[in-house]
Design a protein around this motif. Structure first.
Motif, mmCIF file in Angstrom:
data_model
loop_
_atom_site.group_PDB
_atom_site.id
_atom_site.type_symbol
_atom_site.label_atom_id
_atom_site.label_comp_id
_atom_site.label_asym_id
_atom_site.label_seq_id
_atom_site.Cartn_x
_atom_site.Cartn_y
_atom_site.Cartn_z
ATOM 1 N N THR A 264 0.844 -1.189 0.000
ATOM 2 C CA THR A 264 0.000 0.000 0.000
ATOM 3 C C THR A 264 0.888 1.251 0.000
ATOM 4 O OG1 THR A 264 -1.789 1.123 1.201
ATOM 5 C CG2 THR A 264 -0.134 0.053 2.535
ATOM 6 N N LEU A 265 0.269 2.404 -0.080
ATOM 7 C CA LEU A 265 1.031 3.647 0.072
ATOM 8 C C LEU A 265 1.248 3.878 1.564
ATOM 9 C CD1 LEU A 265 -0.973 5.868 -2.448
ATOM 10 C CD2 LEU A 265 1.382 5.068 -2.751
ATOM 11 N N PRO A 266 2.384 4.394 1.968
ATOM 12 C CA PRO A 266 2.587 4.658 3.402
ATOM 13 C C PRO A 266 1.547 5.644 3.910
ATOM 14 C CG PRO A 266 4.612 5.065 2.144
ATOM 15 C CD PRO A 266 3.522 4.832 1.153
ATOM 16 N N HIS A 267 1.018 5.393 5.090
ATOM 17 C CA HIS A 267 0.036 6.324 5.665
ATOM 18 C C HIS A 267 0.095 6.260 7.182
ATOM 19 C CE1 HIS A 267 -2.024 2.441 4.949
ATOM 20 N NE2 HIS A 267 -2.530 2.655 6.156
ATOM 21 N N PHE A 268 -0.334 7.312 7.793
ATOM 22 C CA PHE A 268 -0.292 7.387 9.256
ATOM 23 C C PHE A 268 -1.314 8.408 9.738
ATOM 24 C CE2 PHE A 268 1.932 11.397 8.994
ATOM 25 C CZ PHE A 268 2.677 11.286 7.827
ATOM 26 N N GLU A 269 -1.689 8.253 10.992
ATOM 27 C CA GLU A 269 -2.648 9.189 11.587
ATOM 28 C C GLU A 269 -1.963 10.537 11.799
ATOM 29 O OE1 GLU A 269 -6.199 9.187 14.836
ATOM 30 O OE2 GLU A 269 -4.694 7.627 14.979
ATOM 31 N N SER A 270 -2.684 11.606 11.515
ATOM 32 C CA SER A 270 -2.080 12.931 11.692
ATOM 33 C C SER A 270 -3.166 13.935 12.043
ATOM 34 C CB SER A 270 -1.370 13.355 10.404
ATOM 35 O OG SER A 270 -2.306 13.415 9.350
ATOM 36 N N PRO A 271 -2.780 15.054 12.653
ATOM 37 C CA PRO A 271 -3.796 16.071 12.968
ATOM 38 C C PRO A 271 -4.310 16.738 11.703
ATOM 39 C CG PRO A 271 -1.609 16.851 13.550
ATOM 40 C CD PRO A 271 -1.443 15.443 13.093
#
Ligand code: SF4
Length: 357
Positions: A264-271
């Motif tokens: 997948t594409l890298p992703h992360f939780e962010s404000p």
């Protein structure tokens, strides 16, 4: 809602309001509180088309509280038969007796406190009586208004989800109540929800509020309000589209919030208010010295399981060729093959912004 929208709403209502046995021809005329109470109680859980005849028969037999209070429960049930929820009929009779025996001389109270103390009268019915009959600046929030507010302001949550959510909906309802002719605006919105802003196939082209409706302008009217079964947790994140100078996109396997068993594409939780520049999470994959530019190229919504996501897409352009992968969990995919390689809609949505850039 601004004054212009309210004016359009009133004009629409004057032209399009259906003739109903509980609605006077003069839409500005104060109503009989008793008739408002009976019609609104009948309309709970029952269609207008069904209630019409029931209401007419009822008012012929029980034209006022005095007459109703003298009737037997058996007879009241007979006139209610077919509407279901017989507790409503029982409460109506109880309330008629309480009011007849009060100092009010068979007239319904004109304030929330006393109205809501009566059997079967809740906040909604009390608001309807105070607004439609007594022309007080009272807010009303029924299913129709919830649907309209959700669409007008693109509210992707239900009022039942939390106290804050409920307050937001009531604040919009109070804004209507603060207007002059609030009684007409409230009723017009109820009618609009019933006939134009319907659950399925809202007729946005013929809606007086079209030009100020966010959902309609974004062509997403039927996405609002979210259905109960799709009520999800909000998740805001950032998706990284990292492209090397030789036009390869970084794909990762594992270590991600979603899509654990596929690339997948890298992703992360962010404000929501993510700061500009290279996020530290990206340095897990690329050397900061190789980064030529970082740009937010778009935002998209997506749903996965219970997560209702809103993602920023961060495009990171490298100055050099794709480095050799340091583990089997990293792959560089040719840009021309990316749409075939990334199978999930989540990735395709993020990559769609790349095409435009
Ligand atoms: S424009 Fe469409 S979605 Fe918006 S309030 Fe009107 S009917 Fe509903």
């Amino acid at each position: 809602m601004d004054a212009q929208s309210l004016k359009k709403l009133r004009e629409w209502f004057k032209k399009n309001s259906a003739e109903l046995p509980w609605r006077p021809i003069d839409l500005d005329a104060p109503r009989d509180p008793y008739a408002v109470w009976i019609s609104e109680t009948m309309l709970q859980q029952t269609q207008v088309s069904t209630v019409r005849d029931y209401f007419t028969r009822w008012m012929k037999r029980f034209p006022d509280i005095e007459t109703l209070a003298k009737a037997s429960e058996e007879e009241v049930f007979k006139y209610w038969q077919g509407l279901g929820y017989y507790s409503r009929a029982r409460n109506i009779l109880k309330t008629a007796n309480v009011v007849r025996n009060s100092t009010r001389k068979a007239t319904l109270p004109d304030n929330h406190k006393e109205l809501e103390a009566l059997p079967g009268i809740g906040a909604y019915t009390a608001g309807a009586i105070l607004s439609l009959a007594y022309h007080q600046r009272e807010a009303i929030l029924d299913g129709n208004l919830v649907r309209i507010f959700s669409r007008l302001y693109a509210l992707d949550f239900l009022p039942t989800e939390s106290k804050v959510a409920l307050k937001i909906y009531w604040d919009y309802a109070r804004e209507i109540a603060d207007s002059s002719k609030a009684y007409m605006h409230n009723e017009a919105l109820m009618e609009l929800g019933r006939t134009v802003c319907k659950v399925k196939n809202p007729d946005c082209a013929n809606c007086p509020l079209h030009s100020s409706c966010r959902a309609a302008l974004e062509k997403r009217a039927t996405e609002f309000p979210p259905s109960k079964k799709h009520t999800q947790k909000d998740w805001h994140g950032t998706v990284l589209v990292i492209e090397s100078a030789d036009h390869k996109i970084l794909a990762v396997h594992g270590g991600q919030k979603f899509f654990k068993n596929q690339f997948t594409l890298p992703h992360f939780e962010s404000p929501r208010s993510a700061t500009a520049g290279l996020p530290s999470q990206a340095e897990r994959y690329v050397d900061a010295d190789m980064v030529q530019s970082v740009e937010n190229i778009g935002k998209f919504r997506h749903s996965i399981t219970v997560h209702k996501m809103e993602c920023d897409v961060l495009y990171i352009r490298l100055s050099g060729k794709a480095p050799a992968p340091t583990s089997s969990e990293i792959k560089w995919v040719r840009r021309g093959q990316a749409l075939d390689f990334f199978a999930s809609n989540f990735c395709l949505k993020a990559l769609s912004f790349l095409k435009k850039n």
